[in-house]
Design an enzyme around this catalytic site. Structure first.
Site, short mmCIF file in Angstrom:
data_model
loop_
_atom_site.label_atom_id
_atom_site.label_comp_id
_atom_site.label_asym_id
_atom_site.label_seq_id
_atom_site.Cartn_x
_atom_site.Cartn_y
_atom_site.Cartn_z
N SER A 109 0.80 -1.23 0.00
CA SER A 109 0.00 0.00 0.00
C SER A 109 0.83 1.27 0.00
O SER A 109 0.30 2.35 -0.17
CB SER A 109 -0.93 0.00 1.20
OG SER A 109 -0.17 0.07 2.38
N LYS A 110 2.14 1.15 0.22
CA LYS A 110 2.89 2.40 0.36
C LYS A 110 3.58 2.80 -0.94
O LYS A 110 4.78 3.06 -0.96
CB LYS A 110 3.92 2.29 1.49
CG LYS A 110 3.25 2.15 2.85
CD LYS A 110 3.66 3.19 3.85
CE LYS A 110 2.69 3.21 5.01
NZ LYS A 110 3.23 2.76 6.27
N ASN A 111 2.85 2.79 -2.04
CA ASN A 111 3.43 3.37 -3.24
C ASN A 111 2.41 4.24 -3.93
O ASN A 111 1.21 4.01 -3.89
CB ASN A 111 4.06 2.29 -4.13
CG ASN A 111 3.13 1.74 -5.18
OD1 ASN A 111 2.63 2.43 -6.06
ND2 ASN A 111 2.89 0.46 -5.11
#
Lengths: 331, 351
Positions: A109-111
């Site tokens: 989720s961290k892009n």
């Protein structure tokens, strides 16, 4: 894909449905700098991706291939872009795509690209997507309540697609879970100031001040509600210095003689804006003074800076500088 | 290996040089997920070596020609006006081979890669006046949005302060501001300042250390903010400096490190993002530099480089910002830094 799936991965070169495609190798050129030790499955996937991208093959197998390429390099905006072209060309179900993104997001989720892609899909679906998007971001936030991308997306959804009605309650819930969640405080400010269902900041101010004061009482060392409180008067210093609740709160916190740094800082701020302190407040401040360190005829603002220099030594140069500037400001 | 052991009690220049030179030769497979940003990884390595005063380890001509090979060139003047951006690609995965006529049809050039490319070229001493900067700047205008923000790539992407910063840095490096409408950028930056004084990546977003650096460094590069504004005791008409100052100073926490947002753990890279803002404002002396120094050393790896948090494995990104943070702290073994570009002060290197 987890490691079990990776072990079972069949190379593309061995898959019959890809037998007609000639993979295109990466041309690193002479003297490549910072070469990466690509694993074989990564290299092969990208070689096949290059082939379909160059031939512009917008087919179901290309779509599946983009998912494989994304798995290896979730930040690859070229692959995401081509996936979007294929989705349009094949007129794919955008709801299915939302499901795909949700599955993928669980581990990645961290892009930025995944969130941009999600936004692209949601935009195409329009206001119907609002509920689903709020649910999706809620899921991500339940794992990481300060997830920056999720909050940005949520703000975009509210502004572009709607769904404001439950947002203040949602902020409340998150703050009940963790009163230190600065993202939730920020979102609260966002809702107060922009929701078409509430009356705007001034109309909401009284309620918000009470709410925030309760939070500060519970944890005066919590920076977030102090900033939030000050933010409620961002464009209205007249109202700030006329408030009765704020000085009262500050005195209360000072009197507890514990975790009073933010209270002192706020009083200093008030004084710099022309606030008239009560005797009670002056006394509450005096009590905190290191009795031998300063003469007693200093202004309240000077005294506060002196105390802060001593109780907040990390920022002592800042408080000394603030003290210096008081004369210039006429405080 | 005992990963609990801190490398040493001081900045370990030799070990960092060793770490970067290993990366320069070959990046481990873990970095393949960052393949699309290969040029950025090169930037961390080369700019890092420059800060460590070890550029002699770099094949400068080879690097320059490799970087130049990523540039997207318009085929003719008309192409400059068709909405595409002609900058630099970040990797071969966004830069496809030419077609049968030798023409590069797929333009995946990107603002962030362009910033990295120009920075690397500058560092290795390449004369930037030899570059077709006209194409870069004219086509960059297509990326600016009506609200003043920038999109990084013409095929569509998120838009926020990061790309405003890249655009400003590109204009500064090329010495030409025709690629952007500065006034609109000032407005956008102003709109990104939050109620608490920090800056979010987009208007309404939570204040964040990285976004705050992008905002303030952009203003500095554009000349929209007075140099050393704190020491000169002047105001800015674009941003609320006192409110920013108070917010930013609170980012140093009990362990001496710097956090990116309130109530979050301290992290090596914010020592640069936040420390950089303080330097630009002329307020570096307002934090406890000794405490920060101690925290950063606790993130220094025995393998060379820095990690995000203490006692973890190093990565290139946190290593680079560990070096820049130490340079801000005037570590004698490091070159001084040109803070608003985030690279070694080239004038100081003597290029």
């Amino acid at each position: 894909m987890d490691s079990d799936e990776e072990e079972q991965r069949i190379p593309l070169s061995q898959r019959p449905e890809w037998s007609d495609v000639i993979p295109v190798q990466q041309d690193d050129g002479p003297n490549p700098v910072v070469p990466i030790a690509y694993k074989e499955d990564f290299r092969e996937t990208m070689d096949y991706f290059r082939a379909v991208y160059i031939s512009d093959e917008r087919s179901p197998r290309s779509l599946r291939l983009t998912a494989e390429a994304i798995h290896f390099n979730p930040g690859n905006y070229t692959v995401w872009h081509f996936r979007r072209l294929i989705l349009e060309a094949l007129n794919c179900s955008l709801h299915d795509e939302l499901d795909y993104i949700e599955r993928f997001a669980k581990s990645n989720s961290k892009n930025y690209q995944i969130w941009h892609h999600r936004r692209w899909v949601a935009e195409k679906l329009g206001t119907d997507a609002a509920t689903k998007e709020l649910e999706f971001t809620k899921k991500i936030l339940s794992i990481d309540a300060k997830h920056y991308h999720a909050w940005s997306h949520r703000q975009w959804v509210l502004q572009a697609l709607g769904g404001w009605e439950g947002e203040l309650d949602y902020c409340q819930q998150l703050l009940e879970d963790d009163i230190f969640n600065n993202s939730a405080w920020n979102q609260r400010h966002f809702v107060i100031t922009r929701s078409p269902f509430l009356g705007g900041l001034e109309a909401m101010r009284e309620f918000e001040v009470s709410y925030t004061i309760k939070a500060i009482r519970a944890n005066p060392e919590n920076e977030s509600p102090w900033r939030y409180l000050r933010g409620l008067y961002q464009h209205d210093t007249e109202a700030l210095i006329s408030s009765l609740q704020i000085p009262s709160l500050c005195v209360e916190v000072l009197s507890a003689k514990n975790n009073f740094i933010f209270a002192l800082s706020l009083i200093l701020d008030l004084l710099c804006h022309g606030f008239n302190p009560s005797e009670e407040m002056k006394n509450a401040v005096q009590v905190l003074k290191n009795s031998d360190s300063q003469p007693s005829d200093l202004s309240l603002a000077d005294t506060i800076c002196g105390i802060l220099e001593s109780v907040d030594p990390m920022r002592k140069n800042y408080w000394a500088w603030r003290k210096q500037r008081l004369a210039a400001q006429g405080t | 290996m005992d990963s609990e052991r801190i490398s040493s009690n001081s900045f370990d220049r030799d070990r960092h040089i060793w770490f970067l030179s290993m990366m320069y030769q070959l990046l481990p497979a873990d970095y393949q997920s960052q393949e699309i940003n290969r040029l950025t990884l090169a930037y961390f390595v080369i700019s890092g070596l420059a800060l460590l005063d070890s550029l002699d380890l770099v094949d400068k001509k080879g690097v320059a020609s490799w970087v130049l090979s990523f540039q997207a060139h318009p085929r003719n003047r008309d192409e400059l006006n068709n909405g595409q951006f002609f900058g630099f690609h970040g990797s071969r995965t966004s830069q496809l081979p030419p077609d049968d006529n030798g023409v590069f049809v797929h333009n995946g050039s990107h603002l962030a890669s362009t910033y990295c490319a120009l920075s690397i070229l500058k560092i290795v001493g390449y004369d930037l006046s030899l570059i077709d900067s006209g194409s870069i700047l004219r086509s960059m205008k297509h990326l600016q949005q009506p609200d003043g923000s920038f999109m990084p790539i013409h095929i569509g992407a998120e838009r926020d302060l990061r790309f405003v910063y890249c655009a400003a840095a590109i204009c500064h490096l090329l010495g030409d501001w025709s690629g952007m409408d500065k006034q609109k950028v000032n407005e956008y930056i102003s709109n990104c300042q939050s109620y608490d004084g920090g800056f979010g990546l987009v208007p309404g977003s939570e204040s964040h250390g990285g976004a705050t650096y992008c905002a303030v460094a952009s203003l500095q590069l554009m000349g929209s903010i007075e140099d050393d504004i704190i020491s000169k005791d002047v105001q800015s008409s674009i941003i609320n400096v006192p409110l920013l100052l108070d917010w930013i100073l609170q980012r140093q926490v009990v362990d001496g490190g710097i956090q990116g947002r309130p109530n979050k753990p301290s992290d090596t890279c914010y020592a640069f993002w936040i420390g950089g803002v303080l330097k630009i404002l002329g307020a570096s002396k307002f934090i406890d530099e000794d405490a920060l120094h101690r925290f950063l050393l606790s993130c220094q790896s025995q393998y060379g480089g820095f990690s995000k948090f203490p006692r973890q494995l190093p990565d290139l990104y946190h290593s680079y910002y560990g070096f820049t943070a130490f340079s801000l702290l005037k570590e004698p073994q490091l070159r001084p830094i040109f803070v608003e570009l985030g690279i070694a002060d080239i004038a100081d290197i003597g290029i």
